[in-house]
Design an enzyme around this catalytic site. Structure first.
Site, PDB file in Angstrom:
ATOM      1  NE  ARG A  44      -2.822   0.197   3.073  1.00  0.00           N
ATOM      2  CZ  ARG A  44      -2.433   0.516   4.319  1.00  0.00           C
ATOM      3  NH1 ARG A  44      -1.895   1.483   4.647  1.00  0.00           N
ATOM      4  NH2 ARG A  44      -2.392  -0.554   5.445  1.00  0.00           N
ATOM      5  CE1 TYR A  96     -17.670  11.226 -14.166  1.00  0.00           C
ATOM      6  CE2 TYR A  96     -16.958  11.310 -11.832  1.00  0.00           C
ATOM      7  CZ  TYR A  96     -17.464  10.471 -13.070  1.00  0.00           C
ATOM      8  OH  TYR A  96     -17.649   9.229 -12.943  1.00  0.00           O
ATOM      9  CG  ASP A 167     -11.263  15.846 -14.014  1.00  0.00           C
ATOM     10  OD1 ASP A 167     -10.679  15.286 -14.637  1.00  0.00           O
ATOM     11  OD2 ASP A 167     -12.170  15.207 -13.506  1.00  0.00           O
ATOM     12  CE  LYS A 192     -14.490   7.518 -17.290  1.00  0.00           C
ATOM     13  NZ  LYS A 192     -14.715   8.844 -16.539  1.00  0.00           N
TER      14      LYS A 192
END
Ligand SMILES: *Cc1c(COP(=O)(O)O)cnc(C)c1O
Length: 377
Positions: A44, A96, A167, A192
């Protein structure tokens, strides 16, 4: 080096002369008993495969630091960890949907308030309340493709002691590098274009600021929304063809926009810069192309559902950026959480459809759109 080269050649010289990096699956790493230290300790906190990806991500954005997350929203959540109780974040009404949900449902309990503005391109000093700590921008905006002048907003935000976060999901670093235009942090949904095949969720944050990087690294490790090694490897692989894919997708989108503009079944086509000459000028200055998402309005009298049902190629689905074309209805899908008034003000009306253009042969896409428009009469 050009970004086309960086996408392929940033990682070199792996063990055994391998030309691609290995996937390190270990959840934990042996440490030196004397010091308790090692290059890596626990997955992690960091692992070699994610670190390799993060090197590529930083290189693409021209950033000093890159961070990979399990989703775009995990990346955005980490960015909001830089805010404190009492801070204000300024963002567009049409932001978004997942970001809107996070800001509306989770930030108030932390004492962070949001100020929405309809048109970021018209942002003035009066729109930034006292204690504005962050301005969060998407340009081109989704799904209207309206443009925000990043240099201007960066200057405005900084004058108020606020960060500019961009973004950059729709443009990717291939078309727009916000850090070079004054942004402090760039976030992307790698689900995306970076992933590009509609089969991977991932998020990216980059910055040049060492203090912000420290907070983001803590948010990544403590929050735990990290990208797994296999997915890190797959993203490294996908990024190699990002410039090729996006180039083809953009060429297709430009041709489709031109075709639809002269089609009697289409009332309007929305592309970056189509709103005004000023926006066209700003976009041309700050980005290398229009990208591959466009929106359009069906002419009055055409039936939306009949049109969508008649399409054979673009799937009716949310998301974007994949090699296959997708079409969606923002008012009921991606922007459903907005109030009807806010949707109206933003131009996200019932007749608006958003097309994410893929890499198919453009003639096939145009023929499909034409026959579906004929069927919608
Ligand atoms: C999809 C998307 C996100 C969220 O990314 P996920 O990977 O779905 O969590 C954030 N911003 C924009 C602009 C997006 O399109």
């Amino acid at each position: 080096m050009h970004i086309d080269t960086l996408a392929v050649q940033t990682l070199r010289h792996h063990e055994h002369g391998a030309v691609v990096p290995p996937v390190h699956l270990a959840s934990t790493f042996a440490l030196d008993p004397a010091t308790g230290e090692g290059p890596y300790a626990y997955q992690r906190g960091g692992n070699p495969t994610r670190a390799a990806l993060e090197t590529v991500l930083a290189a693409l954005d021209g950033a000093s630091h890159g961070f990979a997350f399990a989703t775009g929203m995990a990346a955005t959540a980490a960015v909001f960890e830089t805010l404190r109780s009492g801070d204000v974040v300024v963002l567009p009404t049409s932001v978004y949907g997942g970001t809107y949900r996070f800001v509306e449902r989770l930030l108030p309990a932390r004492g962070i308030t949001a100020r929405y503005v309809d048109d970021l391109s018209a942002l003035t000093d009066d729109d930034l309340p006292e204690r504005t700590r962050m301005v969060f921008v998407e340009t081109p905006a989704n799904p209207t493709l309206r443009i925000t002048d990043l240099r201007r907003v960066a200057e405005l935000a900084h004058r108020h002691g606020a960060l500019l976060v961009v973004d950059n999901t729709f443009m990717t670093p291939v078309l727009q590098r916000p850090l070079e235009l004054g942004a402090d942090i760039v976030v992307q949904s790698a689900t995306k274009y970076l992933g590009g095949h509609s089969d991977l969720l991932a998020g990216v944050v980059t910055t040049d600021d060492p203090a912000l990087a420290e907070t983001l690294a803590l948010a990544q490790k403590a929050g735990g929304g990290v990208l797994a090694p296999q997915d890190s490897f797959r993203l490294i692989q996908s990024i190699k063809t990002l410039p090729l894919r996006l180039g083809r997708q953009q060429d297709n989108a430009v041709a489709i926009a031109a075709h639809l503009r002269s089609h009697e079944g289409i009332a309007a086509v929305l592309t970056p810069g189509s709103a005004s000459e000023e926006e066209a000028r700003v976009h041309a200055e700050q980005a290398a192309g229009p990208g591959a998402v466009l929106s359009f309005r069906l002419a009055p009298g055409l039936d939306r559902v009949r049109f969508l049902r008649a399409l054979n190629l673009p799937a009716y689905a949310v998301s974007l950026g994949g090699v296959e074309s997708l079409i969606c209805h923002p008012a009921t899908m991606t922007h459903e959480a907005m109030t009807p008034e806010a949707r109206d003000r933003a131009g996200i009306t019932d007749d608006l459809l958003r097309l994410s253009v893929g890499i198919e042969r453009v003639d096939d896409l145009i023929a499909d759109l034409d026959q579906a428009l004929a069927a919608a009469r």
